[in-house]
Design an enzyme around this catalytic site. Sequence first.
Site, PDB file in Angstrom:
ATOM      1  N   ASP A 144       0.776  -1.170   0.180  1.00 33.20           N
ATOM      2  CA  ASP A 144      -0.192   0.066   0.085  1.00 33.20           C
ATOM      3  C   ASP A 144       1.022   0.953  -0.333  1.00 33.20           C
ATOM      4  O   ASP A 144       0.207   2.140  -0.783  1.00 33.20           O
ATOM      5  CB  ASP A 144      -0.984   0.216   0.982  1.00 33.20           C
ATOM      6  CG  ASP A 144      -1.540  -1.175   1.247  1.00 33.20           C
ATOM      7  OD1 ASP A 144      -2.646  -1.672   0.320  1.00 33.20           O
ATOM      8  OD2 ASP A 144      -2.262  -1.188   2.253  1.00 33.20           O
ATOM      9  N   SER A 146      -1.932  -9.772   4.081  1.00 34.47           N
ATOM     10  CA  SER A 146      -1.410  -8.615   4.662  1.00 34.47           C
ATOM     11  C   SER A 146      -0.217  -9.299   5.756  1.00 34.47           C
ATOM     12  O   SER A 146      -1.329  -9.637   6.413  1.00 34.47           O
ATOM     13  CB  SER A 146      -2.544  -7.944   4.739  1.00 34.47           C
ATOM     14  OG  SER A 146      -2.438  -5.818   5.298  1.00 34.47           O
ATOM     15  N   ASP A 190      -6.933   0.528  11.111  1.00 30.03           N
ATOM     16  CA  ASP A 190      -5.677   1.527  11.396  1.00 30.03           C
ATOM     17  C   ASP A 190      -5.976   3.239  11.210  1.00 30.03           C
ATOM     18  O   ASP A 190      -5.265   3.569  11.642  1.00 30.03           O
ATOM     19  CB  ASP A 190      -4.460   0.458  10.846  1.00 30.03           C
ATOM     20  CG  ASP A 190      -3.588  -0.175  11.664  1.00 30.03           C
ATOM     21  OD1 ASP A 190      -4.030  -0.782  12.834  1.00 30.03           O
ATOM     22  OD2 ASP A 190      -3.313  -1.309  10.662  1.00 30.03           O
ATOM     23  N   ARG A 240       0.447   1.855  16.265  1.00 31.40           N
ATOM     24  CA  ARG A 240      -0.038   2.132  15.499  1.00 31.40           C
ATOM     25  C   ARG A 240       0.237   3.509  16.511  1.00 31.40           C
ATOM     26  O   ARG A 240       0.730   4.503  15.849  1.00 31.40           O
ATOM     27  CB  ARG A 240      -1.507   2.692  15.103  1.00 31.40           C
ATOM     28  CG  ARG A 240      -1.815   0.900  14.212  1.00 31.40           C
ATOM     29  CD  ARG A 240      -0.657   1.044  13.230  1.00 31.40           C
ATOM     30  NE  ARG A 240      -0.845   0.089  12.854  1.00 31.40           N
ATOM     31  CZ  ARG A 240       0.319  -0.966  11.893  1.00 31.40           C
ATOM     32  NH1 ARG A 240       1.525  -0.780  12.663  1.00 31.40           N
ATOM     33  NH2 ARG A 240       0.065  -2.048  10.999  1.00 31.40           N
TER      34      ARG A 240
END
Length: 419
Positions: A17, A178, A126, A97
Amino acid sequence: MSADIKKVVLAYSGGLDTSIIIPWLKENYGCEVIAVTGHVGQDSELPGLEEKALASGASKIYIEDLREEFIRDYIFPTLKAGAMYEGRYLLGSALSRPLLAKRQVEIAEKEGADAVSHGCTGKGNDQVRFELTYKAMNPKLKVISPWREWNIKSREDAIAYAQKHHIPISQSKEKIYSNDANLWHRSSEGGSLEDPWKEPPKNVFEYITIPEEAPDKPEYMEIQFEKGIPVSIDGNPMPVIDLMVSLNKRAARHGIGVVDMVENRLVGIKSRGVYETPGGTLLYIAHREIESLVLEAGILHFKQSVSVQYAELIYYGQWFSQLKKSLDAFVESTQHQVTGTVRIKMYKGQAIAVGRKSPYSLYREDYATFGADDVYDQKDAEGFINCFGLPLKVRAMLNLDGTGRSDYEKPDYSKFKRD
């Protein structure tokens, strides 16, 4: 899309990504792109990362070593809280995060950037975790979320975009999982895992040895805690990074720490994730065992409800909320005597606590024994049971006096025949 954006700081992992986001931002916003990578333990992903980011069009890249801060300020507080989302997920991605987003904002301010960007999909958790941190740190920065703007709808589309723009990627239509990795865990989603009936294939796992191939002989380990924080293994004090690396290596060898679950995302979608958290699993088991020795029942039981709330706040991206800070204060007040040692047996995917001790233990063998002691007279139990059961007794007596019947019918013994 906006002539006002001159410089964007992108949270960059080098994965599919974020690799395609760099050229996409330059094409659609005509802006400079600065990449930021937080090193939280994803060692295998770092080699060649700078060259890849610059080749993709970034003007520069920051690679920040955040491992010690990640463990000390994010992992350990969550461990002390005993937080697990939906009773199983040890929050590996959710924990990193807020740290990554906080550092991203700091670099954006340093570089005089107009905006920050991330590679989170519009369906996941996320995006919320990054953007709530942006709001908490600097709400004046514009947020660019390409997955909510572009026409790419799937990972297959993203792979095609990367190939068209000659961006090197490791993903393919055959290997489309992923992944997210750090010192605490490794997660895998997508591909064949989207069918919750299918068993994860062997190639999903990178941290752990699958239990079938783990050693046939059990291994024992002792973990020492001081005020809720792990400080040594088998009597050997270690810096926090070395401690996590050692725990991960030894637990992974025995296939410990796999969670395969369907979870409820914040956006309302269920998703299937496969998590590898070897060292973290050992720490949660050991920490819980020390608490069982030193915390009185009322505190321990109340803390269990706090753990659920704490896990949800982290999962929902609310690390910097006032409620989270308040819960931290309570959790910290419970950890002053969470000091001691736990012995764990590791074997074929299982980690079992087989011994625990603490200088602050509330357990006394002479009190708990079924034999004679000087503290507790077993005859006292009759009065206690009468008082404790008084509500049940009063209700039954009122029913018998009023209707002549109890809430519970007398068994019909005629149904039972003797042989």
